[in-house]
Scaffold this active site. Structure first.
Site, PDB file in Angstrom:
ATOM      1  CE  LYS A 179      -3.774  -2.637   0.554  1.00  0.00           C
ATOM      2  NZ  LYS A 179      -4.271  -3.353  -0.745  1.00  0.00           N
TER       3      LYS A 179
HETATM    4  C1  LIG Z   1      -9.815  -2.451  -1.504  1.00  0.00           C
HETATM    5  C2  LIG Z   1      -9.294  -3.254  -0.670  1.00  0.00           C
HETATM    6  N1  LIG Z   1     -10.000  -3.411   0.693  1.00  0.00           N
HETATM    7  C3  LIG Z   1      -9.444  -4.171   1.840  1.00  0.00           C
HETATM    8  C4  LIG Z   1      -8.370  -4.999   1.821  1.00  0.00           C
HETATM    9  C5  LIG Z   1      -7.778  -5.705   2.649  1.00  0.00           C
HETATM   10  O1  LIG Z   1      -6.760  -5.325   3.500  1.00  0.00           O
HETATM   11  P1  LIG Z   1      -5.813  -6.298   4.220  1.00  0.00           P
HETATM   12  O2  LIG Z   1      -5.268  -7.111   3.120  1.00  0.00           O
HETATM   13  O3  LIG Z   1      -4.914  -5.450   5.086  1.00  0.00           O
HETATM   14  O4  LIG Z   1      -6.657  -7.235   5.128  1.00  0.00           O
HETATM   15  C6  LIG Z   1      -7.473  -4.365   0.498  1.00  0.00           C
HETATM   16  C7  LIG Z   1      -6.170  -5.018   0.705  1.00  0.00           C
HETATM   17  O5  LIG Z   1      -5.614  -5.736  -0.110  1.00  0.00           O
HETATM   18  C8  LIG Z   1      -7.793  -3.754  -0.423  1.00  0.00           C
HETATM   19  O6  LIG Z   1      -7.203  -3.616  -1.651  1.00  0.00           O
END
Ligand SMILES: Cc1ncc(COP(=O)(O)O)c(C=O)c1O
Length: 369
Positions: free
Chosen positions: A193
């Protein structure tokens, strides 16, 4: 004489991006190790404070990851009586699967709707005839959801939450930041990110005191006090090491985003191949270019071509959530815009360490395709 081949440009290389913080991270690690405090504590408090100040919100609650952050918001709203237990939540069909999963993990029902070009817009929302209790919008690829969408939710007294996993630091035309536009927002600090840790991490931001407290409680076993648990919670805490690593990276976020935007702008100014479509250029408004998407009819050929020249690419994403085998009950739905975007999307490298020469080389290669 042989011509010099430039080194391969990977889609994203996390090592050099994180090498920039190696010294500070080692110091943080030593400090935490020496402190003997490995859950919560000053590093978590510090990052939560710094990130809420950065976003302009009154509260920030660290979580284990971005998916948990979204789920916890929904569970906390149920515990507060602000959403029914089995709420129907409108979600954009075009998103990462985590948005859908958060709704399901909260015991609710995702109601996906197709997008216009890329994002859920107020136009789309006006046409929705299905019943729903709340909306989750997604700042996909780092672009903030339009102000009009928030206005629509307000006018219709609908709670609106934002999946800000991809938009750290993006600002709207009033200068308000991602994380400060919805009733509550969920960030992911997954390493790729714009603000990423060196492991899993996430956070919730909100300006609502009661919601913030309830999120904190849900995230910590539903714990009222040490031995009293009066709601069903989860265990999803921001790790102090990740908190410290994120504090080390936060001061760099704006400069990194500026460089991403410069690269994306250069792509818009110079890519001129009819076989490689870009989104309308207003895509770059209020956007921190987490992903730079182009759309190509036969993407595998295009990706192989770039790979052969020495340029790595990626895809965001191949299969939309409603077509995933995990969501059998959604498989009959059809969202033509989302499906077409998923069929043709290719992500070009767009990260802060790309040099001017890298970006020029990428544009030349794309135009020569
Ligand atoms: C649009 C979106 N929502 C939620 C997430 C979930 O994040 P995490 O992987 O930290 O659980 C991501 C991450 O990949 C994402 O790109």
């Amino acid at each position: 004489m042989t011509e010099m081949t430039p080194p391969y440009i990977p889609y994203l290389d996390l090592k050099p991006l994180n090498d920039r913080f190696a010294q500070e991270d080692l110091l943080s690690f030593k400090e935490i190790h020496a402190s003997g405090r490995f859950i919560g504590g000053e590093y978590v408090d510090r990052f939560e404070k710094e990130f809420s100040v950065y976003c302009g919100t009154s509260h920030c609650i660290g979580t284990g990851n971005g998916l948990d952050a979204l789920t916890i918001i929904l569970k906390a709203e149920v515990a507060l009586g602000n959403l029914p237990q089995n709420a129907s939540i409108l979600v954009p069909a075009h998103t990462y699967i985590a948005t859908f999963l958060s709704v399901i993990h909260a015991g609710m029902r995702p109601v996906p709707v197709d997008v216009e070009e890329l994002t859920l817009t107020a136009n789309v929302l006006r046409k929705v005839t299905l019943e729903y209790d709340a909306i989750i919008v997604v700042d996909i690829y780092g672009k903030l959801v339009d102000d009009e969408v928030y206005a629509f939710a307000k006018d219709n007294s609908l709670p609106i939450y934002c999946d800000t996993a991809q938009s750290h630091g993006a600002t709207n035309k009033l200068g308000e930041r991602s994380g400060n536009l919805a009733r509550a927002s969920a960030f992911s600090f997954y390493p790729t990110k714009n603000l990423g840790g060196i492991g899993d991490a996430g956070a919730i931001t909100t300006n609502d005191f009661e919601l913030a407290n309830m999120c904190r409680k849900v995230a910590n076993y539903g714990r009222e006090s040490r031995f009293v648990n009066n709601i069903i919670g989860v265990n999803s805490r921001l790790d102090p090491l990740q908190a410290a690593f994120l504090s080390n990276r936060l001061p760099m976020l704006d400069a990194d985003n500026t460089r991403r935007i410069e690269i994306a702008t250069y792509y818009y100014q110079h890519i001129n191949n009819v076989k490689v479509k870009l989104l309308p250029s207003d895509f770059l408004n209020n956007c921190v270019s987490h992903v730079f998407p182009v759309y190509v009819a036969n993407r595998k050929v295009f990706m192989d071509y770039l790979d052969h020249i020495g340029i790595g690419t990626s895809v965001h994403y191949e299969i939309p959530p409603h077509q995933q085998a995990a969501f059998k009950e959604l498989n009959h739905l059809s969202f033509p815009v989302t499906e077409e975007l998923h069929r043709t999307e290719v992500s070009l490298p767009c990260h802060p360490l790309l040099s001017k020469e890298d970006v020029e080389f990428i544009v030349k290669a794309v135009n020569a395709y």
